[in-house]
Scaffold this motif. Sequence first.
Motif, PDB file in Angstrom:
ATOM      1  N   ILE A   1      37.339  37.115  47.169  1.00 18.32           N
ATOM      2  CA  ILE A   1      38.259  36.321  46.351  1.00 18.32           C
ATOM      3  C   ILE A   1      39.677  36.630  46.778  1.00 18.32           C
ATOM      4  O   ILE A   1      39.973  37.719  47.294  1.00 18.32           O
ATOM      5  CB  ILE A   1      38.081  36.608  44.843  1.00 18.32           C
ATOM      6  CG1 ILE A   1      38.266  38.100  44.540  1.00 18.32           C
ATOM      7  CG2 ILE A   1      36.737  36.120  44.355  1.00 18.32           C
ATOM      8  CD1 ILE A   1      38.201  38.425  43.075  1.00 18.32           C
ATOM      9  N   ASN A   2      40.582  35.690  46.558  1.00 21.92           N
ATOM     10  CA  ASN A   2      41.969  35.886  46.986  1.00 21.92           C
ATOM     11  C   ASN A   2      42.755  36.677  45.943  1.00 21.92           C
ATOM     12  O   ASN A   2      42.261  36.985  44.851  1.00 21.92           O
ATOM     13  CB  ASN A   2      42.638  34.540  47.272  1.00 21.92           C
ATOM     14  CG  ASN A   2      42.615  33.614  46.063  1.00 21.92           C
ATOM     15  OD1 ASN A   2      42.756  34.060  44.923  1.00 21.92           O
ATOM     16  ND2 ASN A   2      42.421  32.327  46.313  1.00 21.92           N
ATOM     17  N   ASP A   3      43.986  37.000  46.286  1.00 22.17           N
ATOM     18  CA  ASP A   3      44.805  37.839  45.406  1.00 22.17           C
ATOM     19  C   ASP A   3      45.125  37.164  44.085  1.00 22.17           C
ATOM     20  O   ASP A   3      45.217  37.828  43.043  1.00 22.17           O
ATOM     21  CB  ASP A   3      46.106  38.215  46.126  1.00 22.17           C
ATOM     22  CG  ASP A   3      45.860  39.158  47.292  1.00 22.17           C
ATOM     23  OD1 ASP A   3      46.702  39.201  48.208  1.00 22.17           O
ATOM     24  OD2 ASP A   3      44.816  39.849  47.286  1.00 22.17           O
TER      25      ASP A   3
ATOM     26  N   ALA B   1      44.244  37.069  38.176  1.00 22.01           N
ATOM     27  CA  ALA B   1      43.778  36.375  36.968  1.00 22.01           C
ATOM     28  C   ALA B   1      42.654  37.173  36.297  1.00 22.01           C
ATOM     29  O   ALA B   1      42.615  37.295  35.067  1.00 22.01           O
ATOM     30  CB  ALA B   1      43.295  34.975  37.326  1.00 22.01           C
ATOM     31  N   ILE B   2      41.740  37.729  37.095  1.00 23.71           N
ATOM     32  CA  ILE B   2      40.630  38.505  36.528  1.00 23.71           C
ATOM     33  C   ILE B   2      41.152  39.761  35.852  1.00 23.71           C
ATOM     34  O   ILE B   2      40.692  40.140  34.759  1.00 23.71           O
ATOM     35  CB  ILE B   2      39.618  38.853  37.641  1.00 23.71           C
ATOM     36  CG1 ILE B   2      38.937  37.571  38.140  1.00 23.71           C
ATOM     37  CG2 ILE B   2      38.577  39.837  37.144  1.00 23.71           C
ATOM     38  CD1 ILE B   2      38.155  37.752  39.416  1.00 23.71           C
ATOM     39  N   ILE B   3      42.122  40.440  36.478  1.00 25.16           N
ATOM     40  CA  ILE B   3      42.738  41.625  35.861  1.00 25.16           C
ATOM     41  C   ILE B   3      43.371  41.247  34.531  1.00 25.16           C
ATOM     42  O   ILE B   3      43.278  41.987  33.535  1.00 25.16           O
ATOM     43  CB  ILE B   3      43.781  42.245  36.814  1.00 25.16           C
ATOM     44  CG1 ILE B   3      43.092  42.826  38.050  1.00 25.16           C
ATOM     45  CG2 ILE B   3      44.587  43.321  36.110  1.00 25.16           C
ATOM     46  CD1 ILE B   3      42.147  43.966  37.762  1.00 25.16           C
ATOM     47  N   LEU B   4      44.009  40.060  34.474  1.00 23.34           N
ATOM     48  CA  LEU B   4      44.621  39.592  33.226  1.00 23.34           C
ATOM     49  C   LEU B   4      43.561  39.387  32.148  1.00 23.34           C
ATOM     50  O   LEU B   4      43.751  39.782  30.993  1.00 23.34           O
ATOM     51  CB  LEU B   4      45.372  38.287  33.485  1.00 23.34           C
ATOM     52  CG  LEU B   4      45.990  37.592  32.256  1.00 23.34           C
ATOM     53  CD1 LEU B   4      47.011  38.503  31.585  1.00 23.34           C
ATOM     54  CD2 LEU B   4      46.619  36.260  32.650  1.00 23.34           C
ATOM     55  N   ALA B   5      42.399  38.793  32.514  1.00 26.57           N
ATOM     56  CA  ALA B   5      41.322  38.564  31.552  1.00 26.57           C
ATOM     57  C   ALA B   5      40.781  39.886  31.020  1.00 26.57           C
ATOM     58  O   ALA B   5      40.538  40.046  29.815  1.00 26.57           O
ATOM     59  CB  ALA B   5      40.196  37.749  32.197  1.00 26.57           C
ATOM     60  N   ILE B   6      40.564  40.862  31.907  1.00 24.15           N
ATOM     61  CA  ILE B   6      40.078  42.185  31.482  1.00 24.15           C
ATOM     62  C   ILE B   6      41.084  42.841  30.559  1.00 24.15           C
ATOM     63  O   ILE B   6      40.723  43.426  29.523  1.00 24.15           O
ATOM     64  CB  ILE B   6      39.802  43.067  32.715  1.00 24.15           C
ATOM     65  CG1 ILE B   6      38.664  42.467  33.545  1.00 24.15           C
ATOM     66  CG2 ILE B   6      39.454  44.488  32.294  1.00 24.15           C
ATOM     67  CD1 ILE B   6      38.441  43.157  34.876  1.00 24.15           C
TER      68      ILE B   6
ATOM     69  N   SER C   1      31.679  37.338  33.245  1.00 30.88           N
ATOM     70  CA  SER C   1      31.105  37.107  34.569  1.00 30.88           C
ATOM     71  C   SER C   1      31.841  35.970  35.248  1.00 30.88           C
ATOM     72  O   SER C   1      32.407  35.089  34.587  1.00 30.88           O
ATOM     73  CB  SER C   1      29.609  36.786  34.477  1.00 30.88           C
ATOM     74  OG  SER C   1      29.392  35.548  33.841  1.00 30.88           O
ATOM     75  N   LYS C   2      31.782  35.987  36.579  1.00 31.49           N
ATOM     76  CA  LYS C   2      32.457  34.940  37.356  1.00 31.49           C
ATOM     77  C   LYS C   2      31.689  34.706  38.643  1.00 31.49           C
ATOM     78  O   LYS C   2      31.270  35.647  39.328  1.00 31.49           O
ATOM     79  CB  LYS C   2      33.904  35.332  37.686  1.00 31.49           C
ATOM     80  CG  LYS C   2      34.709  34.184  38.298  1.00 31.49           C
ATOM     81  CD  LYS C   2      36.184  34.505  38.376  1.00 31.49           C
ATOM     82  CE  LYS C   2      36.977  33.323  38.905  1.00 31.49           C
ATOM     83  NZ  LYS C   2      36.921  32.162  37.992  1.00 31.49           N
ATOM     84  N   ASN C   3      31.500  33.426  38.973  1.00 29.50           N
ATOM     85  CA  ASN C   3      30.855  33.047  40.225  1.00 29.50           C
ATOM     86  C   ASN C   3      31.837  33.177  41.378  1.00 29.50           C
ATOM     87  O   ASN C   3      33.038  32.879  41.231  1.00 29.50           O
ATOM     88  CB  ASN C   3      30.351  31.606  40.176  1.00 29.50           C
ATOM     89  CG  ASN C   3      29.194  31.438  39.213  1.00 29.50           C
ATOM     90  OD1 ASN C   3      28.333  32.309  39.117  1.00 29.50           O
ATOM     91  ND2 ASN C   3      29.166  30.325  38.500  1.00 29.50           N
ATOM     92  N   LEU C   4      31.319  33.591  42.530  1.00 34.62           N
ATOM     93  CA  LEU C   4      32.145  33.650  43.731  1.00 34.62           C
ATOM     94  C   LEU C   4      32.036  32.367  44.535  1.00 34.62           C
ATOM     95  O   LEU C   4      32.736  32.189  45.519  1.00 34.62           O
ATOM     96  CB  LEU C   4      31.727  34.843  44.601  1.00 34.62           C
ATOM     97  CG  LEU C   4      31.897  36.208  43.911  1.00 34.62           C
ATOM     98  CD1 LEU C   4      31.399  37.312  44.822  1.00 34.62           C
ATOM     99  CD2 LEU C   4      33.333  36.445  43.529  1.00 34.62           C
ATOM    100  N   ARG C   5      31.125  31.499  44.152  1.00 31.32           N
ATOM    101  CA  ARG C   5      31.040  30.159  44.738  1.00 31.32           C
ATOM    102  C   ARG C   5      30.597  29.200  43.648  1.00 31.32           C
ATOM    103  O   ARG C   5      29.952  29.598  42.679  1.00 31.32           O
ATOM    104  CB  ARG C   5      30.058  30.113  45.909  1.00 31.32           C
ATOM    105  CG  ARG C   5      28.595  30.325  45.516  1.00 31.32           C
ATOM    106  CD  ARG C   5      27.686  30.069  46.712  1.00 31.32           C
ATOM    107  NE  ARG C   5      26.300  30.346  46.403  1.00 31.32           N
ATOM    108  CZ  ARG C   5      25.482  29.488  45.802  1.00 31.32           C
ATOM    109  NH1 ARG C   5      25.927  28.309  45.436  1.00 31.32           N
ATOM    110  NH2 ARG C   5      24.221  29.810  45.541  1.00 31.32           N
TER     111      ARG C   5
END
Length: 882
Positions: free
Chosen positions: A777-779, A784-789, A876-880
């Motif tokens: 995944i890109n930066d 965004a994921i860090i923000l959600a956590i 959870s998050k899909n990578l595709r």
Amino acid sequence: MEIYSRATSQVYGFVVLFFAWFSLFASLFLSTGITSFSLLTGIIIARLILLTGLGSTFLFITDRKKRDTLFFLSLLVLFVSNYLIELLQDIPYYHIELLLLLLTISIYSHLKVFLFYFCINIIFFILLYFLGPKTSDIKFNVFITLVGGTLGLYTHLNRKHLKKLLNRIEVKQVEQNKELEQQIEFENIISEISASVIYLPASELDWTIDLILETVGSYEKVERCYVFTYEDHKDHLALTYHWSLENSVLGLKSGDRFELSSFPYIEQQIQSGQMIIAVKPSDFPKQLRKELDQITGNDINSMLMAPLFYSNRVTGFFGFDSSQIREEGWSERTMNLINVIGQIIMTAIERKRSANVIQMNDIRFSELARSIKQVFFLANRDFSSMIYISPPFENIWEIPTKSIYHDPYVWKERIHPADKEQLNFVLKEDVLAGESFDIECRLLFDKGRIKWIRMSAFPVADDEDTVYRYSGIIEDITEEKSISLRLAEARSYESDVSARIQQTLLLTTIDSQLEGVDLDVMSIPSQSVDGDFFDFYRMNDHILDFVLADVMGKGIAAALTGAAAKNSFNRSRLDLSIAHSGIPKPEDIVSKTDLYVSKELIDIGKFLTLYYVRIDSKRHSLDFVDCGHTSIIHYCGQSQSCWIIKGVNMPMGFTVGQEYKQFRLPLRKGDMYFLYSDGISEAVNSEGELFGEERLIHIIRSHADKSATEIAQLVKDLSFSYAYEGFKDDVTCIAFKPLWEDNTEYWNRSFPYSSESIRDIRDFSQEFLDDILKDLINDDNKAAIILAINEAVANIMEHSKPKDTSFGIQMEMGLEEDWFFIRMTYIGDEFNWLDYPEPDVTTYQDSGYGLHLIQTIMDSAIYYPGEKGQYRICLSKNLRQD
């Protein structure tokens, strides 16, 4: 071949369109110091227009010669434009085009097209070497061309295997769709037939059964269908109903009768409950062929015959046959069909017989009421002597009337032993209290013959209101009881057949187990028919879907509603699979089904609770949609405790077009999931106490080491022994356990329950994303994921005030094949932030945005409670994208 040609043309078209736009962006954004901008831009725009036109044309042709001609033109445009671009400016993207185009051509085109483009690129590099800029990386491009040419040539020589693979995949998909369509048609036939028989009046059943035989015969592609029933105490067989094609007349007519002694083979098979099955002439025993010649003629080469039952006794048989050999044999679906339709027809026949008996007895009963004289009697206060009894007593009791004057208790000797206690109780309680009474009881005669009587008595009082005698009437109600008993048997049998319909339409079996998963289902019908149903769908070799549902209400209407809903799920899966050429998401399947059934559910005042679940053994994931059903109980092997999982949707049928939400959880070895209907948790003991979810959790946690089959059986046995007078509702449960070796790398860490931990959790999460996900995944997505956590942890701190902070917050992260998850476990107050309303972005709100961000950034975010005050959040998050 036409499908393959169209697919090939589409691949060509998309490749050409890709490079049309790729050259534009690569030239404008990767180049530096352009000296001839206007000329270079003109070349790029011309290339863009030409290739866009050529690429779009590919999408509408299937002719091979036209396709190859267009592709030659596309290659020439690429060659000339790339040559001019390299002359004007050295842009390091050309080797990417070389490699991709060479591989594409090698798979989908003639060898001559491949060799043409390979050679033209070698010429291109020679020209570049002498005429192009000296900064061009000629050696690298030549190397790429040679590598791509070698790989492309190898692929071209083996592309026949690729075509065969694609054709096998296409054939398998067609077969799966055909099987699903046949299943839908089968269920529609049974639903329509059962509904027509159940709701039609008895007077219209004859032509309905004829129509049923025609429908079944056409569906099974046979030439004749027939129903034979026993008559004259099983001494004769009678042709009750039949249907045949115009060119294959049965040669008999309804009502034709045969002596049963002429059919010893058929009689033996049918009486033993066995079906008679033949798919070719050699399958017919000589005796059977001889007997069939009397009924259907000697032109039969295949047949299927099944016994008919009524009140647990054989009453005839239902069969169909054909002069054609049944090469494919009689399928299991056909055998289910003949059994279920046979019982439906038998129900209709008995309904008609009962209606005829009632009609005849209504006439006889009226005549009887006018001619029979009731018994009138006068007895003393305690019935110790009979003062007067009328002469019809002798006809009912079959003893001389005068005998009762000599022995006032002789009339009691005829009372059935099972009814004497009731009669003595009435004489003791009501008579001593001076009250009137009305009682029905049986008289027992020789050889077990029985008569029913109704005895009504009324106290007679003097002027001082003192009861001194009784007067009364006794009437023979044997005929009335016989009719009532016959109706009760018919209703009971209809209920049995309804249960058979429920078993066939609503409760299915698992076609094939999913590798790496221990799964079993257990179902027990209740004392009445209702709308519980489940079904399993094998999507591919590593995905198994199933639905577990319950329709509000009971009876045949609920069962037929459940059958219609189950059929709608099949239609939805088929429609979406064809429309999108892939496996649809569970939330899309449920949404599509909602469009089919919700309006009808609202119109009839019913609703449907359900779980739609997907197990993916390759991704190690569990996806589900919950529509107001009972909880999923998840035993977590890591924590050795149970978790109570629920979704957010309302039952189907509350409203039309609700947005269905799909959630995802990781599946790990050592875990177990248990889904069940409310018939288990709402089982009631003799004290009126419910079995409840807590008992169920205790059973699962205490026996988590057992197999799925053992767990399901244990729950069934314990809940049934707990239930007073048996289950009042259908009981269904599905248990499954992942068995695969878990090679996932998990990151686990415990953090103190304090605001200072937010930064440490953020750093831990960032380390996981940088180390495990790396370039997946890109930066921007990482941020965004860090923000959600961060928002999830902040909500835990703000809304869940723990009584014991020593447990802290347990963090767990893991990467599966193409998705990852983050689980946070803590002890605190209950706060289901999934139910928190989304903020109105048009107005200012002082809270709620963080929860909205979490659900927007992550593909799945679910909150659920566990034992001992624990709660868990799983993101959870899909990578595709699927």
